[in-house]
Design a protein around this motif. Structure first.
Motif, mmCIF file in Angstrom:
data_model
loop_
_atom_site.group_PDB
_atom_site.id
_atom_site.type_symbol
_atom_site.label_atom_id
_atom_site.label_comp_id
_atom_site.label_asym_id
_atom_site.label_seq_id
_atom_site.Cartn_x
_atom_site.Cartn_y
_atom_site.Cartn_z
ATOM 1 N N GLU A 127 -15.164 58.636 12.653
ATOM 2 C CA GLU A 127 -13.831 59.640 12.886
ATOM 3 C C GLU A 127 -13.906 60.676 12.458
ATOM 4 O O GLU A 127 -13.307 60.574 11.464
ATOM 5 N N LYS A 128 -14.343 62.162 13.262
ATOM 6 C CA LYS A 128 -14.393 63.371 12.456
ATOM 7 C C LYS A 128 -12.816 64.158 12.643
ATOM 8 O O LYS A 128 -11.998 63.604 14.186
ATOM 9 N N ILE A 129 -11.894 63.527 11.111
ATOM 10 C CA ILE A 129 -10.869 63.747 11.350
ATOM 11 C C ILE A 129 -10.434 65.960 11.012
ATOM 12 O O ILE A 129 -9.758 66.385 11.996
ATOM 13 N N ASN A 130 -11.334 66.128 11.092
ATOM 14 C CA ASN A 130 -11.241 67.691 10.537
ATOM 15 C C ASN A 130 -12.506 68.040 10.122
ATOM 16 O O ASN A 130 -13.565 67.080 10.006
ATOM 17 N N ASP A 131 -12.726 69.212 9.994
ATOM 18 C CA ASP A 131 -14.041 70.167 9.546
ATOM 19 C C ASP A 131 -14.632 69.159 7.939
ATOM 20 O O ASP A 131 -15.707 69.038 8.203
ATOM 21 N N ASN A 132 -14.327 68.936 7.055
ATOM 22 C CA ASN A 132 -14.305 67.569 5.940
ATOM 23 C C ASN A 132 -14.148 66.261 5.778
ATOM 24 O O ASN A 132 -14.590 66.458 4.999
ATOM 25 N N THR A 133 -13.305 66.035 7.033
ATOM 26 C CA THR A 133 -12.751 64.433 6.640
ATOM 27 C C THR A 133 -13.593 63.645 7.679
ATOM 28 O O THR A 133 -13.511 64.324 8.972
ATOM 29 N N TYR A 134 -13.934 62.466 7.575
ATOM 30 C CA TYR A 134 -13.675 61.130 8.128
ATOM 31 C C TYR A 134 -13.790 60.443 7.782
ATOM 32 O O TYR A 134 -13.074 60.243 7.100
ATOM 33 N N TYR A 157 -14.112 62.660 2.651
ATOM 34 C CA TYR A 157 -14.021 64.605 2.290
ATOM 35 C C TYR A 157 -15.467 65.019 1.398
ATOM 36 O O TYR A 157 -15.800 64.335 0.755
ATOM 37 N N ASN A 194 -12.178 56.998 4.300
ATOM 38 C CA ASN A 194 -11.749 57.757 4.331
ATOM 39 C C ASN A 194 -12.889 59.296 3.848
ATOM 40 O O ASN A 194 -12.985 58.711 2.474
#
Length: 167
Positions: free
Chosen positions: A65-72, A45, A43
């Protein structure tokens, strides 16, 4: 001089929740401890100072996999991985950051056949028998050994001679 708020500089960089920003060297590269073969993703950030900067994350064709704007969630291959993070801004352009992480390889056997008879139990991860007997007049034997990790090499040793098995 470009302010941090307009730059391509990172404010935070975390791998599996652990801050690694301060570990980056002067070339923006960090090598983190190796992970077990069971760990197939990390993960990540990434938070730049510039809220308008773009972030591009890659790892040599592995899934991202992009979880949100800053997390992958970044997929890991066996062996050496080089996670590339490119932060881009209008004022400063592209800035590359690299995280090197080694994932243990699965060096166990997949199969081991002797004269077309499977001698290895992949599920139990052990040989079915400890000794295979042949008739005295047998001078050659056909052996096929395959590793679970298809880029691993298998070597057999007989009378102090090492033989590489070609798959």
């Amino acid at each position: 001089n470009i302010s941090d708020e307009e730059s391509s500089k990172l404010k935070e960089l975390k791998l599996d929740g652990k801050d690694i920003l301060s570990l980056l060297d002067d070339k923006n590269v960090v090598t983190v401890p190796e992970v077990s073969l069971a760990k197939d993703k990390v993960n990540l950030y990434v938070l730049p100072h510039n809220l308008h900067a773009t972030i591009d994350v890659s790892n040599d064709g592995n899934s991202i996999e992009k979880i949100n704007d800053n997390t992958y969630n970044v997929g890991l291959s066996y062996g050496q991985n080089e996670i590339r993070i490119v932060v881009s801004s209008d004022a400063e352009g592209r800035k590359l950051h690299i995280i090197r992480i080694y994932r243990e390889e699965d060096l166990r056997l997949k199969s081991f056949t002797v004269e077309s008879n499977e001698q290895y139990d992949e599920d139990a991860d052990k040989f079915k028998v400890s000794t295979i007997r042949f008739s005295e007049d047998k001078t050659e034997v056909a052996v096929v050994a395959k590793a679970r990790y298809n880029q691993a090499k298998v070597f057999l040793k007989y009378s102090e001679k090492e033989i590489e098995v070609k798959n």
